[in-house]
Design an enzyme around this catalytic site. Structure first.
Site, PDB file in Angstrom:
ATOM      1  N   HIS A   1       0.839  -1.207   0.000  1.00 30.92           N
ATOM      2  CA  HIS A   1       0.000   0.000   0.000  1.00 30.92           C
ATOM      3  C   HIS A   1       0.875   1.259   0.000  1.00 30.92           C
ATOM      4  O   HIS A   1       0.669   2.179  -0.803  1.00 30.92           O
ATOM      5  CB  HIS A   1      -0.925  -0.008   1.224  1.00 30.92           C
ATOM      6  CG  HIS A   1      -1.692   1.265   1.416  1.00 30.92           C
ATOM      7  ND1 HIS A   1      -3.016   1.400   1.065  1.00 30.92           N
ATOM      8  CD2 HIS A   1      -1.304   2.480   1.897  1.00 30.92           C
ATOM      9  CE1 HIS A   1      -3.416   2.645   1.329  1.00 30.92           C
ATOM     10  NE2 HIS A   1      -2.393   3.323   1.842  1.00 30.92           N
ATOM     11  N   GLU A   2       1.866   1.284   0.869  1.00 29.72           N
ATOM     12  CA  GLU A   2       2.714   2.480   0.958  1.00 29.72           C
ATOM     13  C   GLU A   2       3.518   2.689  -0.330  1.00 29.72           C
ATOM     14  O   GLU A   2       3.617   3.808  -0.840  1.00 29.72           O
ATOM     15  CB  GLU A   2       3.656   2.378   2.168  1.00 29.72           C
ATOM     16  CG  GLU A   2       2.943   2.339   3.510  1.00 29.72           C
ATOM     17  CD  GLU A   2       1.955   3.475   3.714  1.00 29.72           C
ATOM     18  OE1 GLU A   2       2.135   4.559   3.139  1.00 29.72           O
ATOM     19  OE2 GLU A   2       0.969   3.276   4.451  1.00 29.72           O
TER      20      GLU A   2
ATOM     21  N   HIS B   1       1.725   4.408  -3.068  1.00 29.72           N
ATOM     22  CA  HIS B   1       1.667   5.880  -3.026  1.00 29.72           C
ATOM     23  C   HIS B   1       2.779   6.469  -3.892  1.00 29.72           C
ATOM     24  O   HIS B   1       2.580   7.451  -4.618  1.00 29.72           O
ATOM     25  CB  HIS B   1       1.831   6.394  -1.593  1.00 29.72           C
ATOM     26  CG  HIS B   1       0.594   6.284  -0.773  1.00 29.72           C
ATOM     27  ND1 HIS B   1      -0.601   6.856  -1.151  1.00 29.72           N
ATOM     28  CD2 HIS B   1       0.352   5.674   0.412  1.00 29.72           C
ATOM     29  CE1 HIS B   1      -1.528   6.610  -0.234  1.00 29.72           C
ATOM     30  NE2 HIS B   1      -0.968   5.877   0.730  1.00 29.72           N
TER      31      HIS B   1
HETATM   32 ZN    ZN Z   1      -1.980   5.310   2.447  1.00 32.96          ZN
END
Ligand code: ZN
Ligand code: NAG
Ligand code: NAG
Ligand code: NAG
Ligand code: CA
Length: 590
Positions: free
Chosen positions: A396-397, A400
C-alpha cells in the site's frame, strides 16, 4: 524454429510444483525470459571422505602438479572402474593441508560439462576425499557436430534473449537426465538490457537448448512471499526473487563485497540512521527467523523486518517496472542505467520509526529526490506488531510512490485533492489485493488484519464482489470526508473490475514477470498503470474511470470497454455520474 519452441513448451510442462523439493539437489528452475522457464540438470553427486586417508594406485607423490594429475586420474579410473580416456585432468593445486585435483569425464577427447570429479590428498599422500558426478550414459552422440556453431549461436541468442559475447565457444558433452549424453556447443550469451549472463549448451546434433549456466549470482531471502499477507502465513526462503529486467544489477549494491539491505531501488533501515541496515559480509543469504512472541525490537526480529520490507519494496519496484513504472516514467532508483528519468532517488524505507504509532506513510517528492517510506509499530497487541511483516501495508505504501509519481509527470503534486488523495489510498489497497491472488478465485479481501490483530482489518468493509458485504457506491463519498474512507470506495470498484476482467479473460500465475499475457489479472494491472499516466492532475473518480476506459482503448483497442462501463456503473459510476450522484447508465452499445 519448431524444435526450439516445442522444447521450451515441454520443459515448462515437465516441471511440477509438487515434486520440486526432491529435485533441489539435481535440478534448478530458472525464469529465463517472459513466461519461459528452463530446468537445468546436474547428475547426482557422490561424496566420500576417508579420515586419515586411503592408499591409491599411484601412491608416489601427489604433491607436485604432475604427481597430482597422475595420481588423481589413476585413482578415479580404479575407483570408478573406467578407462584412462574417460578421465581428463582439468586443474589442481597444493594447499597447506591438502592437494586437490579436479577432473572431468571425457569421451573421444571431449570433456563432459556436468560430469566431474574431485580428489583430495593429504600430506601423507593418501586420498582423503572423493566427489564425483560421473555418469554411465546409455548412449553417447557422435563427436562430430552436425549443427554449426553459428546456427547454435542463433538458437541460444533467441532462447535467452541476449547476444553472443564473442568468447570462443567450446564443444563439450552434456549428461542428460534421460541417461543419454549429447554433444553440445557451449556459447556465452549476455544481455545488456537485463544484466543476464549465461552459458548456453546447445545440442550440436539436434539444435536443442539443453541447459544453461547462470553466471549472475544473487541472493537468498527469508521473507513473507508477496502472495501472502503477513508473517502469520509463514516465512519462506526465496532464491533470486529479483526480476533482472527491472533490476539489471539485482537488488543488492554491487559496489562492495559487503551486502546489505541497501541497493539500487531501496535502502531499508531501522531508526534514524540510513546505515542501520542488515549486513551480510560472507554470503548473499539473508536468512532470519521471526519471533512472533517477541517485541519487534528484540533479536532476530529487526533483521527479519528489514529483509522482508526490502524484499517487498523491491518486488513492487520490479513488477510495476514491467508494467510501465520505469526510469523515464519517474520511478525510484539510484542508477537509471542511461534509460532516462532523474536518478539518485531510491526509496528510503525506515522501519520502527518512533515518529508515530499505528500507521505508516510514504512521502513522495518529485522525480530525482528519494521517496521516504516510514513504518511505525502497532500497539493494539502485546507484543506490539511491526507492519514491515504485513505485506499489504508495505505494498500500500509503495503504491503511493507509484501513483504520485505517475500522475501528472513526476511532479508529485497531482494527488493532492481529497478526491484524488482518496483514490491514492484506494490504489494502494487495490494493488495489495492484486499481489495476493494465487488463483482465478476472487475472495473478499481484508486489509491490515495482522497489524491490528483483528480479522476485520483496518478498513470499514472487506473488498467484495458481493454488494451486501461491501455496499459502498460512488454516492457514498458524499457522506465521507477522510481519504482512506473515500479510498475504500475506489478500491472496491477496482476489486470488482479485477473480478470482471478475470472472469472474462482468465488468470495468469506469472503476471508479476510476464505482462504480455492476455489474462484478466494482467489486463487489470496494465490498465491500472497506464491510466495513472493518462489521467489529469488531481483527477476525480469520473476522470479516473475515463482514464481506465481510455487506457483500454489505447492498449487493447477497447475490447474491455463495456466490461469497464458495466462494472463502474454497477457501483454508481456510470455515464451520468457527477458530484457524488450515482448513475447506473452504460453506453447504448454495451
Ligand atoms: Zn496510504
Ligand atoms: C555496478 O553498479 C554501478 C552503479 O550502481 C554500475 O555503474 C556498474 O555498471 C555496475 N557493475 C556491474 C558489473 O554490474
Ligand atoms: C539500529 O537498529 C537496531 C535494531 O537492529 C536498533 O536496536 C537500534 O536502535 C538502531 N539504531 C539507531 C541509531 O537507530
Ligand atoms: C452476499 O453476502 C450475503 C451476506 O453474507 C449472503 O447472504 C449472500 O448469499 C451473498 N451473495 C452471494 C451471491 O454470494
Ligand atoms: Ca527517478
Amino acid at each position: 524454429m519448431p524444435t526450439f519452441h516445442k522444447f521450451l513448451t515441454t520443459i515448462l510442462l515437465a516441471v511440477t510444483y509438487a515434486d520440486a523439493s526432491s529435485r533441489y539437489a539435481t535440478h534448478r528452475r530458472r525464469d529465463i525470459g517472459p513466461g519461459v522457464t528452463l530446468e537445468t540438470y546436474h547428475p547426482p553427486t557422490i561424496y566420500e571422505t576417508y579420515g586419515d586417508g586411503m592408499d591409491h594406485p599411484a601412491a608416489k607423490s601427489a604433491s607436485g602438479s604432475d604427481g597430482i594429475e597422475e595420481a588423481a586420474i589413476s585413482f578415479v579410473q580404479s575407483h570408478l572402474g573406467v578407462d584412462q580416456a574417460s578421465v581428463s585432468f582439468k586443474s589442481g593445486f597444493t594447499g597447506e593441508a591438502a592437494s586437490h585435483a579436479y577432473v572431468k569425464q571425457a569421451h573421444n577427447g571431449i570433456p563432459f560439462a556436468n560430469a566431474v570429479a574431485n580428489v583430495a590428498f593429504n600430506k601423507a599422500d593418501k586420498v582423503v576425499a572423493f566427489g564425483s558426478s560421473f555418469v554411465k550414459p546409455r548412449s553417447i552422440s557422435g563427436s562430430q557436430p552436425t549443427i554449426s556453431v553459428s546456427r547454435a549461436t542463433q538458437i541460444a541468442e533467441e532462447a535467452l534473449n541476449g547476444k553472443f559475447n564473442e568468447k570462443s565457444p567450446t564443444l563439450e558433452y552434456f549428461a542428460k537426465e534421460d541417461g543419454t549424453a549429447v554433444l553440445t556447443h557451449v556459447i556465452e550469451i549476455q544481455s545488456e538490457d537485463t544484466g543476464a549472463w549465461y552459458e548456453a549448451f546447445v545440442d550440436a546434433h539436434s539444435g536443442e537448448l539443453v541447459s544453461v549456466t547462470d553466471f549472475v549470482s544473487s541472493a537468498t531471502w527469508r521473507v513473507v512471499p508477496i502472495w501472502k499477507q503477513s508473517i502469520l502465513e509463514g516465512l519462506e526462503l526465496l532464491v533470486d526473487p529479483e526480476d533482472l529486467l527491472a533490476s539489471p544489477n539485482a537488488w543488492l549494491s554491487n559496489s562492495t563485497n559487503i551486502k546489505t539491505t541497501s541497493g539500487n531501488n531501496a535502502i531499508t533501515y531501522i531508526g534514524n540512521s540510513q546505515g542501520n541496515v542488515t549486513t551480510q559480509s560472507t554470503t548473499n543469504t539473508f536468512d532470519y527467523l521471526y519471533n512472533i512472541g517477541g517485541e519487534p525490537a528484540a533479536s532476530p526480529n529487526p533483521d527479519c523486518a528489514r529483509v522482508n520490507a526490502f524484499y517487498v519494496v523491491n518486488t513492487v519496484h520490479d513488477f510495476t517496472y514491467r508494467y510501465g513504472f520505469t526510469e523515464p516514467a519517474f520511478n525510484f532508483q539510484v542508477n537509471n542505467f542511461g534509460k532516462g528519468g532523474s536518478a539518485n532517488d531510491p526509496v528510503l524505507v525506515q522501519l520502527q520509526s518512533t515518529a508515530g504509532t499505528n500507521n505508516a506513510n510514504f512521502a513522495t517528492p518529485p522525480d530525482g529526490s528519494p521517496g521516504q517510506l516510514r513504518m511505525y509499530l502497532w500497539t493494539y497487541t502485546t507484543p506490539r506488531r511491526d507492519s514491515a511483516l504485513e505485506n499489504d501495508i508495505v505494498v500500500h505504501e509503495m503504491t503511493h510512490g507509484v501513483t504520485n509519481r505517475m500522475t501528472g509527470g513526476g511532479t508529485a503534486r497531482c494527488l493532492q485533492t481529497t478526491e484524488a488523495g482518496g483514490m491514492g489510498e484506494g490504489w494502494g489497497d487495490a494493488l495489495a489485493d492484486w499481489t495476493e491472488k494465487t488463483s482465478a478465485a476472487v475472495p473478499d479481501y481484508v486489509m491490515g488484519q495482522y497489524v491490528i490483530g483483528d480479522a476485520g482489518g483496518i478498513r470499514t468493509h472487506p473488498y467484495s464482489t458481493n454488494a451486501t458485504i461491501n455496499p459502498l457506491r460512488y454516492s457514498s463519498i458524499a457522506a465521507l470526508n477522510e481519504v482512506h474512507n473515500i479510498g475504500e470506495v475506489w478500491a472496491n470498484m477496482l476489486h470488482n473490475v479485477y473480478a470482471a476482467l478475470v472472469t472474462a479473460h482468465g488468470w495468469s500465475a506469472t503476471s508479476r514477470t510476464n505482462p504480455d499475457g492476455s489474462e484478466g489479472n494482467i489486463v487489470w494491472l496494465h490498465l491500472f498503470i497506464d491510466a495513472l499516466a493518462l489521467q489529469p492532475c488531481n483527477p476525480t473518480f469520473v476522470q479516473a474511470r475515463d482514464a481506465w476506459i481510455q487506457a483500454d482503448a489505447n492498449r487493447y483497442g477497447g475490447v474491455n470497454r463495456c466490461i469497464l462501463w458495466r462494472t463502474f456503473a454497477s457501483k454508481g459510476l456510470g455515464q451520468g455520474a457527477a458530484n457524488f450522484r450515482d448513475s447506473t447508465t452504460i453506453p447504448a452499445d454495451c
